[in-house]
Design an enzyme around this catalytic site. Structure first.
Site, mmCIF file in Angstrom:
data_model
loop_
_atom_site.group_PDB
_atom_site.id
_atom_site.type_symbol
_atom_site.label_atom_id
_atom_site.label_comp_id
_atom_site.label_asym_id
_atom_site.label_seq_id
_atom_site.Cartn_x
_atom_site.Cartn_y
_atom_site.Cartn_z
ATOM 1 N N LYS A 1 36.262 49.501 -28.737
ATOM 2 C CA LYS A 1 37.175 49.993 -29.768
ATOM 3 C C LYS A 1 38.447 49.131 -29.829
ATOM 4 O O LYS A 1 38.597 48.190 -29.059
ATOM 5 C CB LYS A 1 37.480 51.474 -29.513
ATOM 6 C CG LYS A 1 36.205 52.336 -29.484
ATOM 7 C CD LYS A 1 35.544 52.480 -30.840
ATOM 8 C CE LYS A 1 34.075 52.865 -30.805
ATOM 9 N NZ LYS A 1 33.674 54.129 -30.294
HETATM 10 C C1 LIG Z 1 32.574 55.185 -30.329
HETATM 11 C C2 LIG Z 1 32.513 56.360 -31.226
HETATM 12 C C3 LIG Z 1 32.522 57.668 -30.741
HETATM 13 C C4 LIG Z 1 32.440 57.990 -29.289
HETATM 14 O O1 LIG Z 1 33.423 57.380 -28.525
HETATM 15 P P1 LIG Z 1 33.296 57.391 -26.926
HETATM 16 O O2 LIG Z 1 34.688 57.210 -26.448
HETATM 17 O O3 LIG Z 1 32.400 56.230 -26.579
HETATM 18 O O4 LIG Z 1 32.704 58.683 -26.526
HETATM 19 C C5 LIG Z 1 32.571 58.697 -31.646
HETATM 20 N N1 LIG Z 1 32.570 58.470 -32.969
HETATM 21 C C6 LIG Z 1 32.532 57.228 -33.476
HETATM 22 C C7 LIG Z 1 32.570 57.048 -34.956
HETATM 23 C C8 LIG Z 1 32.477 56.134 -32.621
HETATM 24 O O5 LIG Z 1 32.404 54.894 -33.115
#
Ligand SMILES: *Cc1c(COP(=O)(O)O)cnc(C)c1O
Length: 373
Positions: free
Chosen positions: A184
């Site tokens: 992210k």
């Molecule tokens: C990455 C992601 C998640 C989950 O995030 P984590 O921290 O890995 O649990 C949820 N929603 C979207 C749209 C994502 O891209």
């Protein structure tokens, strides 16, 4: 041959590595002063007088936020048909039913014009996703939610640092959930956070993330419900603190690189570019649509060919109702969510991360041209 260019890579610097070493030596390995400092720094960054509570992931955060918003067995939650599967899984895990709404081809966000048709007497909440960091039309979405008495849980996993009409995502609204997964815009190794204001709901989140424990007035431990275990570790919080300091720089760089992609790909035949948005877009990812069937090839074959040219290509994401679990529940992606189904088939993610050079963008586009030419 030039080194392989992955579609993403976290930007961890030596200061951060040294700071993690110091936390490890401190003897404080569970949730301690670094978690408190990370939450305070996030509150400062997001603004709007909002509180932030960190957890081990956005997935945990979304599930807890939905529970806190009152989503129960048998309820329905409106969610876009194209997102990471976690966006729908968390609804199913609560025994509730995802009510998918198709997306827009340009923004790849939930089409707010589809909300009305998705509404039933069982609808409890809406969970929009700010896809790739491009904010959803929140004015219309919140107007609809208010009119129908629905809670909103914003899946802002892609959107830390994004702005909607000059207000930071998370600085307003109902419950807003960020992700700090390594892919992210910033990372705490694994991690996530919920932004909110209601003191009662903040306490509930703290209980959900730590066994349902509440200390009595005299300091004795009590358990109010069987809570889970999703508190963040101090080393993770230390990484998050360092990343947060660099986040605006990361996002500036992402916007710059996305701009270069738009320039380089403007005349490229037979691809669909994403919506450009404004300076509030944080460009978590840059995605093209390519009609592989019409080109007589497949996406995996394309990914393999690009990998041989030294370029990593990601896929974000398949259409959720087309996945086995949801198909078996009776959803029909092609019939009911044609745009999400198309994006799910055709989307590819090009390399985009802060440490990329301008020349890397040129290299990606040159190889794309050679491969698709
Ligand atoms: C990455 C992601 C998640 C989950 O995030 P984590 O921290 O890995 O649990 C949820 N929603 C979207 C749209 C994502 O891209």
């Amino acid at each position: 041959m030039k080194p392989f260019l992955p579609f993403t890579r976290p930007a961890i610097d030596e200061d951060s590595i040294a700071a993690v070493g110091a936390v490890l030596r401190s003897g404080q390995l569970a949730s301690g002063p670094k978690v408190q400092a990370f939450e305070a720094a996030l509150e400062d960054y997001v603004g709007g007088g909002r509180k932030l509570r960190v957890l081990t992931s956005a997935t945990e955060g979304l599930e807890i936020a939905l529970a806190v918003a009152g989503v129960r067995c048998g309820d329905e939650v409106i969610v876009p048909a194209m997102s990471f599967s976690a966006s729908a899984n968390v609804i199913a895990r609560l025994g509730a039913r995802p009510k998918f709404v198709d997306i827009e081809l340009g923004s790849r966000n939930i089409d707010v014009r589809g909300l009305e048709a998705a509404l039933t007497e069982r609808t409890r909440a809406i969970m929009p996703v700010h896809f790739s960091g491009l904010p959803v039309d929140l004015n219309r979405l919140y107007a609809f939610a208010t009119k129908h008495g629905l809670r909103v849980v914003e899946d802002a996993a892609h959107a830390i640092g994004s702005r909607y009409q000059d207000r930071k995502i998370g600085s307003f609204g109902d419950l807003v959930v960020f992700s700090f997964h390594p892919n992210k815009n910033m990372t705490s190794i694994e991690g996530g956070a919920i932004a909110l204001t209601d003191p009662r709901e903040i306490e509930l989140i703290e209980q959900h993330r730590f066994h349902g424990i509440k200390k009595n007035a005299d300091g004795e431990v009590d358990v109010l419900f069987p809570g889970g275990k999703s508190n963040l570790a101090d080393v993770a919080a230390q990484v998050g603190l360092d990343q947060l300091r660099r986040l605006d720089g990361f996002n500036d760089r992402r916007r710059h690189l996305a701009g270069l992609y738009f320039e380089a790909l403007a005349e490229f035949p037979g691809i669909v570019l994403p919506e450009r948005g404004d300076s509030g877009h944080s460009w978590h990812m840059f995605q093209l649509l390519i009609d592989f069937a019409a080109r007589g090839t497949t996406r995996p074959a394309f990914q393999k060919a690009m990998a041989a040219r030294g370029i990593g290509i990601g896929v974000h994401y398949p259409c959720i109702p087309a996945l086995s679990y949801y198909r078996a529940k009776g959803y029909d992606a092609e019939r009911d969510y044609p745009i999400a189904a198309r994006v799910g088939r055709e989307t590819v993610t090009l390399p985009l991360f802060p440490a990329m050079t301008d020349e890397d963008v040129t290299r990606v586009c040159t190889e794309l041209r050679a491969e698709l030419g």
